[in-house]
Scaffold this active site. Structure first.
Site, PDB file in Angstrom:
ATOM      1  CD  GLU A 123      -1.998   7.958   0.268  1.00 25.77           C
ATOM      2  OE1 GLU A 123      -2.798   8.023  -0.626  1.00 25.77           O
ATOM      3  OE2 GLU A 123      -1.325   6.996   0.185  1.00 25.77           O
ATOM      4  CB  ALA A 264       0.501  -1.823   2.930  1.00 24.76           C
ATOM      5  CG  MET A 265       2.200   4.678   3.239  1.00 28.42           C
ATOM      6  SD  MET A 265       0.779   5.273   2.286  1.00 28.42           S
ATOM      7  CE  MET A 265       1.782   6.342   1.188  1.00 28.42           C
ATOM      8  CD  GLU A 266       1.411   4.484  -1.907  1.00 25.87           C
ATOM      9  OE1 GLU A 266       0.849   5.435  -2.280  1.00 25.87           O
ATOM     10  OE2 GLU A 266       0.802   3.788  -1.100  1.00 25.87           O
ATOM     11  CG  HIS A 299      -1.612  -1.969  -4.407  1.00 29.15           C
ATOM     12  ND1 HIS A 299      -2.589  -2.045  -5.303  1.00 29.15           N
ATOM     13  CD2 HIS A 299      -1.653  -0.624  -3.366  1.00 29.15           C
ATOM     14  CE1 HIS A 299      -3.206  -0.606  -5.152  1.00 29.15           C
ATOM     15  NE2 HIS A 299      -2.396  -0.068  -4.011  1.00 29.15           N
ATOM     16  CD  GLU A 300       0.758  -0.683  -0.698  1.00 26.08           C
ATOM     17  OE1 GLU A 300       1.153   0.484  -0.920  1.00 26.08           O
ATOM     18  OE2 GLU A 300      -0.453  -0.798  -0.553  1.00 26.08           O
ATOM     19  CG  HIS A 303       1.339   2.469  -4.965  1.00 25.23           C
ATOM     20  ND1 HIS A 303       0.587   3.488  -5.842  1.00 25.23           N
ATOM     21  CD2 HIS A 303       0.460   1.979  -4.229  1.00 25.23           C
ATOM     22  CE1 HIS A 303      -0.770   3.453  -5.549  1.00 25.23           C
ATOM     23  NE2 HIS A 303      -0.851   2.602  -4.475  1.00 25.23           N
ATOM     24  CD  GLU A 322      -3.810   3.864  -3.915  1.00 27.54           C
ATOM     25  OE1 GLU A 322      -3.892   2.756  -3.928  1.00 27.54           O
ATOM     26  OE2 GLU A 322      -3.086   4.515  -2.926  1.00 27.54           O
TER      27      GLU A 322
END
Length: 861
Positions: A123, A264-266, A299-300, A303, A322
């Protein structure tokens, strides 16, 4: 004049659906230190009747071969940015063989290798650095991924979905095949290969399915992953209870890596995290770290539905996922701890950073209209103001109505790529309410201002509030429309009782008339920060004290105290103040707070904390650097002079106990360390700071002592910092705290100190965490050093950014932000800051990331 060729902006209104869809993609990776070979097999379908070519995005790829339906294809167009295929049938299979070099990929986008492990970040547009593809979020595909690598060096080969097969090869390699049963955009693709410590637990969903939870961390760090796993299980349970959302795969994996551009990344089923948001124990992590880990893990995870199952049609809709997910993680955090302190934390981000963005050349709506570089979309406006807009919907519709809207949203759009309008329409339709005016929040930039006048008719007991709303002109928009703004109002009577209203403000000017008051009440506006706006009104010192000491809304109490402090500070600067708060008002506030035996120690800590410089700057038209800092320091001295005995009594009354991350213990430590910030400047300060540092059994109190020593310029600071560095020099994540404290220190030789810090054995210019801890801390939080009158701070950052931009444009683009916010400075500083921006722009190799921000800032009037 810039040597860089002007870059064409991408515009939201230019959106066109993809001419092709890729329903399935099979990927295979042969990971090798020299060259990684990537094979992709695309099942392509033409969308509609047309003869348009298929243009696949690609960057920094070496193309080896292309096949169409199994036959080698010779006719194609290849550029540095795309592979274009023409005359394709309505349905076909395309095989693409490419080679990439992850080890030399320092941008940390696409597939890269760092610290001995392979990792991806796709992303927003990183997948095009892995293979040729339609790198856009509205192309949803099912992925099957096979990874080949040396088994000894890379025993764990991970990707999205569920593991369906694996095996060993004769040459010491092994392979693992993964399959994700859900359609997803390529930005959610993930691959990780390395040797880690693994923690394993499980979670049983509300429907009875058992989900394996796996956490991968650097060797020797397993004990520091327990809190992250516990946080994950809390988040999974909370989402089931509050939103009826259950996890959908057989496994959920989290990998912690030290080299990562974001928090971080979901990625679906395989979240990749910056290590700082995973690793924690009492010795190495503060209460704030524990909180952030719990919040970011949640949060992740959230998602998975708000971002993965329903994703964005295009990147202009980024707040769709987001803003909504930030709101969800804020609600979760409020339920896990103190709702009011969590809300104050949210508001500080808005007031310190988002309001600043609105007042700069980078002002944009939460759904922007155009952009040069997609990575520049990841802003506090899109995320945090976006969350405030969702919160307003939650307020307007009530929690039950909001839940109906969420249910309809998923019923309509599960498995789709949609828009912000689709989300609001679901909320509207589920509650039979017209939200057309509310949608203006998505299209209008800037911070709305509410001007409030209050009138009371004693003979009739009638109170009239007249509220005008106005949004100042921003660089991107000259015309502004009235917004739909919920304003929470509290009426405080002399006997301590109160009643509340919510005003639905929809016009440029509205009146609220309320009868039945025996005497004029004290009115507290914007309770719980019900809208991301500024309130302009004149309140007496007596009214502010009444709200600060007696309101039933914790946020309103804090806000009133902050207003008292702010107005006193501004009264000592050339900006003046609408109301000259006296020293007696300050002491009355402190006496009322410290003698009231407040049960909420965390709220008390917030209420005796002065507004940050960043907040103060957003309250005035001009930032007079020296006078503002001098005024803030004067107020601090007044507070210490008056309240020192009470501060010391409170400090010694707060018992040191064995560390546990609980709301009550966290609140106690928060209050104790804020008290120490004041006490450190007194005669007893040096001794207490040293004593707390030496006796501390946890990082919260250790760092609290160091921060107090730094702030008070204690003689012991350098000695304590040396001890800290000696203890933690082998742990870069912990050492980031040491870097940041040094970089934010107010000292005349700060630039020389920055040079020394970057010469430390643990500093690495290629690691975003290290760069942010030193250069970011200085630029964002060392306002006296950064804004040195001779312009040396600006020059230092500008020169460093020229080097950093060549390594990692994303990080450079974030750190350039303070250089672009010159609008409130004095003329002499404006000239010096703009000179550095011109130097940056006069660089033909400047990245699009930095070019966009710098060019917009220089074009701001």
């Amino acid at each position: 004049m810039s040597n860089k060729t002007p870059v064409t902006a991408k515009r939201r209104l230019d959106y066109q659906p993809p001419a092709y869809q890729i329903h399935d993609i099979e990927l295979s990776f042969n990971l090798d230190d020299e060259v990684t070979k990537v094979k992709s097999l695309l099942h392509v379908f033409k969308q509609g009747d047309h003869d348009q070519p298929l243009k696949l995005d690609g960057e920094n790829l070496t193309l080896i071969e292309v096949k169409l339906n199994g036959k080698s294809l010779q006719q194609y167009e290849l550029t540095d940015e795309a592979l274009t295929l023409s005359n394709l049938p309505d349905e076909c299979f395309i095989e693409i063989y490419t080679e990439i070099d992850p080890a030399s990929n320092k941008t940390l986008e696409g597939l890269y290798k760092a610290s001995g492990s392979y990792c991806t970040q796709c992303e927003a547009e990183g997948f095009r650095k892995i293979t040729y593809f339609l790198d856009r979020p509205d192309v949803l595909s099912k992925y099957t991924v096979t990874i080949y690598a040396d088994k000894k060096r890379y025993p764990y080969l991970l990707s999205n979905g569920n593991k369906i097969d694996s095996g060993d090869l004769e040459d010491g390699k092994h392979w693992v095949k993964w399959q994700d049963p859900f359609f997803k955009p390529c930005y959610l693709f993930a691959l990780v290969a390395g040797d880690f410590d693994k923690l394993t637990q499980s979670f049983t969903t509300s429907s009875g399915r058992k989900v394996a939870l796996e956490l991968y961390v650097d060797k020797g760090m397993a004990h520091r992953g327990e809190h992250a796993l516990a946080s994950l299980k809390k988040a999974m349970k909370w989402d089931e209870v509050v939103f009826d959302l259950e996890y959908d795969l057989d496994i959920y994996m989290v990998v912690a890596v030290d080299f990562f551009n974001m928090g971080a990344m979901e990625n679906k089923g395989l979240n990749v995290f910056n290590s700082k948001y995973v690793l924690a124990d009492s010795q190495t992590a503060t209460d704030e770290d524990y909180f952030n880990i719990e919040s970011v893990i949640a949060h992740e995870y959230f998602h998975n539905w708000t971002g993965n199952r329903v994703t964005c049609r295009d990147w202009f809709q980024l707040s769709l996922k987001e803003g909504l997910t930030v709101f969800r993680d804020q609600q979760f955090s409020a339920d896990m701890g103190s709702p009011v302190v969590n809300r104050i934390k949210n508001v500080k981000v808005i007031r310190e950073h988002q309001f600043a963005e609105d007042a700069s050349a980078m002002a944009h709506p939460i759904r922007p209209d155009e952009v040069i570089e997609m990575n520049n979309f990841y802003t506090v406006t899109v995320y945090d103001k976006g969350a405030e807009v969702i919160r307003m919907l939650h307020t307007l519709l009530t929690p039950a109505g909001f839940k109906r809207g969420i249910d309809l949203y998923f019923k309509r759009h599960d498995g789709q790529a949609v828009t912000c309008d689709d989300f609001v329409n679901a909320m509207q339709d589920a509650n039979s309410i017209n939200l057309d005016q509310f949608k203006v929040w998505y299209e209008q930039s800037g911070t709305p201002e509410l001007t409030v006048e209050q009138d009371f008719a004693a003979d009739t007991g009638t109170l009239t509030l007249t509220i005008q709303q106005h949004t100042p002109v921003t660089l991107d928009q000259s015309q502004k429309k009235p917004l739909y703004i919920p304003v929470r109002v509290e009426y405080l009577a002399n006997d301590g009782s109160s009643t509340t209203d919510i005003i639905h403000l929809t016009q440029s000017q509205q009146k609220l008339v309320r009868d039945g008051f025996d005497v004029e009440p004290t009115v507290a506006l914007l309770g719980d920060f019900s809208a991301p706006v500024k309130v302009i009104r004149t309140l007496s010192a007596e009214s502010l004290l009444t709200i600060a000491l007696h309101s039933n809304d914790g946020f309103s109490r804090w806000d009133a105290a902050q207003t008292i402090y702010s107005q006193f500070i501004h009264s000592l600067t050339p900006n003046g103040s609408t109301l000259a708060i006296t020293q007696e008002t300050i002491t009355a506030l402190l006496d009322g707070l410290l003698e009231s035996a407040m049960e909420d120690q965390a709220l008390l800590a917030e209420m005796i904390t002065l507004p940050s410089v960043e907040t103060l700057v957003q309250q005035v038209p001009k930032y007079y650097v020296e006078s503002l800092h001098s005024a803030r320091e004067k107020l601090e001295r007044i507070i210490i002079s008056h309240a020192q005995p009470m501060f010391e009594k409170q400090y010694h009354g707060l018992a040191f106990t064995n560390y546990d991350y609980t709301p009550s213990q966290t609140a106690t430590r928060k209050l104790r360390n804020q008290l120490l910030m004041y006490i450190a400047s007194t005669e007893q300060g040096e001794e207490l700071v040293t004593q707390q540092f030496m006796q501390s059994d946890n990082m919260t109190d250790t760092l609290g002592a160091l921060k107090a020593a730094q702030h008070a310029k204690c003689k012991c600071f350098d000695k304590l910092m040396s001890q800290f560095e000696e203890t933690w020099r082998a742990d870069p994540i912990v050492l980031d705290k040491w870097f940041a404290l040094h970089a934010s220190r107010q000292s005349e030789d700060i630039l020389s100190r920055l040079d020394l810090l970057m010469g430390h054995q643990q500093f690495n210019h290629e690691n975003p965490n290290r760069v942010r801890s030193v250069i970011g801390s200085f630029a964002f939080f060392n306002s006296t050093g950064f804004h040195a009158k001779d312009g040396s701070g600006y020059r230092y950052i500008g020169q460093y950014l020229q080097k950093l931009d060549k390594i990692n444009p994303q990080v450079a683009s974030r750190i350039v932000t303070p250089l672009t916010q010159w609008q409130k400075l004095d003329e002499e500083r404006i000239v010096k800051m703009k000179a550095e921006l011109v130097r940056l722009l006069d660089n033909k190799d400047l990245s699009n990331d930095v070019y966009e921000k710098v060019s917009k800032s220089l074009g701001y009037q």
